[in-house]
Scaffold this active site. Structure first.
Site, mmCIF file in Angstrom:
data_model
loop_
_atom_site.group_PDB
_atom_site.id
_atom_site.type_symbol
_atom_site.label_atom_id
_atom_site.label_comp_id
_atom_site.label_asym_id
_atom_site.label_seq_id
_atom_site.Cartn_x
_atom_site.Cartn_y
_atom_site.Cartn_z
ATOM 1 N N LYS A 1 3.009 -15.595 4.763
ATOM 2 C CA LYS A 1 3.343 -16.408 3.589
ATOM 3 C C LYS A 1 4.856 -16.580 3.615
ATOM 4 O O LYS A 1 5.570 -16.130 2.711
ATOM 5 C CB LYS A 1 2.858 -15.685 2.317
ATOM 6 C CG LYS A 1 2.973 -16.506 1.042
ATOM 7 C CD LYS A 1 1.955 -17.614 0.908
ATOM 8 C CE LYS A 1 2.266 -18.460 -0.319
ATOM 9 N NZ LYS A 1 1.463 -19.703 -0.378
ATOM 10 N N ASP B 1 -2.980 -18.605 2.355
ATOM 11 C CA ASP B 1 -3.854 -19.441 1.511
ATOM 12 C C ASP B 1 -4.610 -20.462 2.358
ATOM 13 O O ASP B 1 -5.799 -20.699 2.163
ATOM 14 C CB ASP B 1 -3.074 -20.103 0.358
ATOM 15 C CG ASP B 1 -1.713 -20.652 0.768
ATOM 16 O OD1 ASP B 1 -1.325 -20.501 1.945
ATOM 17 O OD2 ASP B 1 -1.035 -21.242 -0.100
ATOM 18 N N TYR C 1 0.795 -1.229 0.000
ATOM 19 C CA TYR C 1 0.000 0.000 0.000
ATOM 20 C C TYR C 1 0.829 1.281 0.000
ATOM 21 O O TYR C 1 0.277 2.355 -0.174
ATOM 22 C CB TYR C 1 -0.946 0.011 1.206
ATOM 23 C CG TYR C 1 -2.211 -0.769 0.956
ATOM 24 C CD1 TYR C 1 -2.196 -2.157 0.962
ATOM 25 C CD2 TYR C 1 -3.421 -0.124 0.702
ATOM 26 C CE1 TYR C 1 -3.353 -2.875 0.724
ATOM 27 C CE2 TYR C 1 -4.580 -0.836 0.469
ATOM 28 C CZ TYR C 1 -4.544 -2.212 0.483
ATOM 29 O OH TYR C 1 -5.702 -2.918 0.243
ATOM 30 N N ASP D 1 -6.548 -6.901 3.706
ATOM 31 C CA ASP D 1 -7.598 -6.383 2.824
ATOM 32 C C ASP D 1 -8.385 -7.536 2.215
ATOM 33 O O ASP D 1 -9.606 -7.551 2.226
ATOM 34 C CB ASP D 1 -6.956 -5.539 1.706
ATOM 35 C CG ASP D 1 -7.996 -5.065 0.705
ATOM 36 O OD1 ASP D 1 -9.030 -4.541 1.133
ATOM 37 O OD2 ASP D 1 -7.755 -5.221 -0.517
ATOM 38 N N ASP E 1 -12.579 -9.251 3.253
ATOM 39 C CA ASP E 1 -13.755 -9.335 2.383
ATOM 40 C C ASP E 1 -14.341 -10.750 2.426
ATOM 41 O O ASP E 1 -15.550 -10.937 2.492
ATOM 42 C CB ASP E 1 -13.405 -8.956 0.931
ATOM 43 C CG ASP E 1 -13.609 -7.462 0.658
ATOM 44 O OD1 ASP E 1 -13.577 -6.667 1.624
ATOM 45 O OD2 ASP E 1 -13.799 -7.084 -0.512
#
Ligand code: IPM
Ligand code: MN
Length: 366
Positions: free
Chosen positions: A205, A238, A137, A262, A266
């Site tokens: 990750k 994941d 970002y 982010d 969702d």
């Protein structure tokens, strides 16, 4: 009587109508719990930008710092190229006010339909602590040989130890204090026996992002030593997506970087009943913080009085909690719980109520 100065940014699209319901509920809660909301409205957003060419006035950040909190609807406009308003307003506010935590509770209320068959409210009740100032970002990157067949685009994932540490520390502190009626949330039988109260999962990750999430992992386990009562756990992003759908009951708190945060929030919002119910807070403890629903501006529904204001009402509830009005906040949450039982659905067009009727319902249940 305590007076809270709230800067209101209704924003674009459905922003103004959901904010209106949030303010309605705040006003009712204030009357009941003996405090006052003194609000001032700011017209920042796409419409103002199209009219004046200005994203944020130079004084905006200093002006906003004079308030106790900021209440935001949504920023985004179909006539403005993607990225301009996001970078120039929303992300600028998050960065310049150094709102380093994006707190997103994921909670399924009773009677709210979830696409996760067989999952109950006790299965979906955790918080995502999303770092809010770094990562992809920051906008650092470049094009090389732009427009040619040899073009290369670089976008850098950047984190400082300081950024990671303050976020991770906030997350452990939050989980340490989080009771939620069940201090053993997310823990297996064995972990419970070891006496842990609460669990924090680092979403990373480390198998691919061997610099950035290596740093996160080292900092995470360093800070974990200061919180022996919190079970510190790691999971790749994941796999987190699998578990959020398959076995969300394993989560109590998830802490992660800005980009993963982010995306997974969702997904999380859908599991808690949809974008119509997911609230969030952009927080810097002890400084002016900004509260906004997770959803966007939904321009196609704007002005129609059909969208669900519950996300924004719960956002107002988070803001009151942050301001120290815990009792009023708890009352709003109970009122929301009672109200959603009377709604047919959380989805736009299927609620059986208009936007303003949902606000009225929550006020009645206060
Ligand atoms: C969010 C939004 C923003 C983000 C966009 C609008 C820049 O998706 O608040 O989650 O990516 O942070
Ligand atoms: Mn998002």
């Amino acid at each position: 009587m305590k007076i809270y100065k709230i800067a209101v940014i209704p924003g674009d699209g459905i922003g103004p109508e959901v904010v209106r319901e949030g303010l309605k509920v705040l006003a009712a809660a204030a009357r009941k719990h003996n405090f006052k909301i003194a609000s001032a409205s700011f017209d920042f957003g796409g419409a103002r930008y199209l009219k004046t060419g200005e994203l944020l006035p130079a004084s905006a950040i200093d002006d906003l710092k004079k308030f106790d909190a900021i209440f935001l609807g949504g920023i985004g406009h179909p006539d403005v190229k993607p990225g301009i308003l996001e970078r120039g307003i929303l992300l600028k506010l998050r960065f310049d006010l150094d709102l380093y935590i994006n707190l997103r509770p994921v909670k399924l209320y009773e009677n709210v339909p979830t696409p996760l068959r067989d999952k109950k409210p006790e299965d979906i009740d955790y918080v995502v602590i999303r770092e809010n100032t770094g990562d992809l970002y920051t906008g650092a990157g470049e094009f090389r040989h732009k427009g040619t067949p040899d073009e290369v685009a670089v976008q850098s994932m950047i984190y400082s130890r300081r950024q990671v540490e303050r976020c991770v520390r906030y997350a452990f502190e939050l989980i340490r204090q989080r009771h939620g009626g069940n201090p053993w949330r997310g823990l297996s039988e064995e972990e419970r026996k070891k006496g842990y109260r609460g669990k924090l999962t680092l979403c990373g990750k480390t198998n691919v992002l061997t610099y950035v999430y290596d740093l996160w992992e080292r900092v995470f386990y360093e800070v974990a030593k200061e919180y022996p009562q919190v079970f510190a756990d790691y999971c790749h992003v994941d796999a987190i997506c699998i578990y959020m759908v398959e076995s969300p009951q394993r989560f109590d708190g998830i802490v992660t970087g800005n980009m993963f945060g982010d995306i997974i929030t969702d997904l999380a919002a859908v599991t808690q009943g949809g974008m119509g119910v997911a609230p969030s807070g952009n927080i810097h403890p002890g400084k002016v913080s900004m509260f906004e629903p997770v959803h966007g501006t939904a321009p196609s529904f704007a002005g129609k009085n059909v969208v669900n204001p519950v996300a924004t009402i719960l956002t107002a509830q988070m803001m009151l909690n942050h301001l120290g009005e815990e009792e009023a906040a708890a009352n709003i949450e109970s009122a929301v719980k009672a109200s959603v039982k009377k709604m047919k659905s959380m989805l736009v067009g299927q609620m059986g109520h208009s936007t303003s009727e949902v606000g009225d319902l929550v006020v009645q249940n206060l």
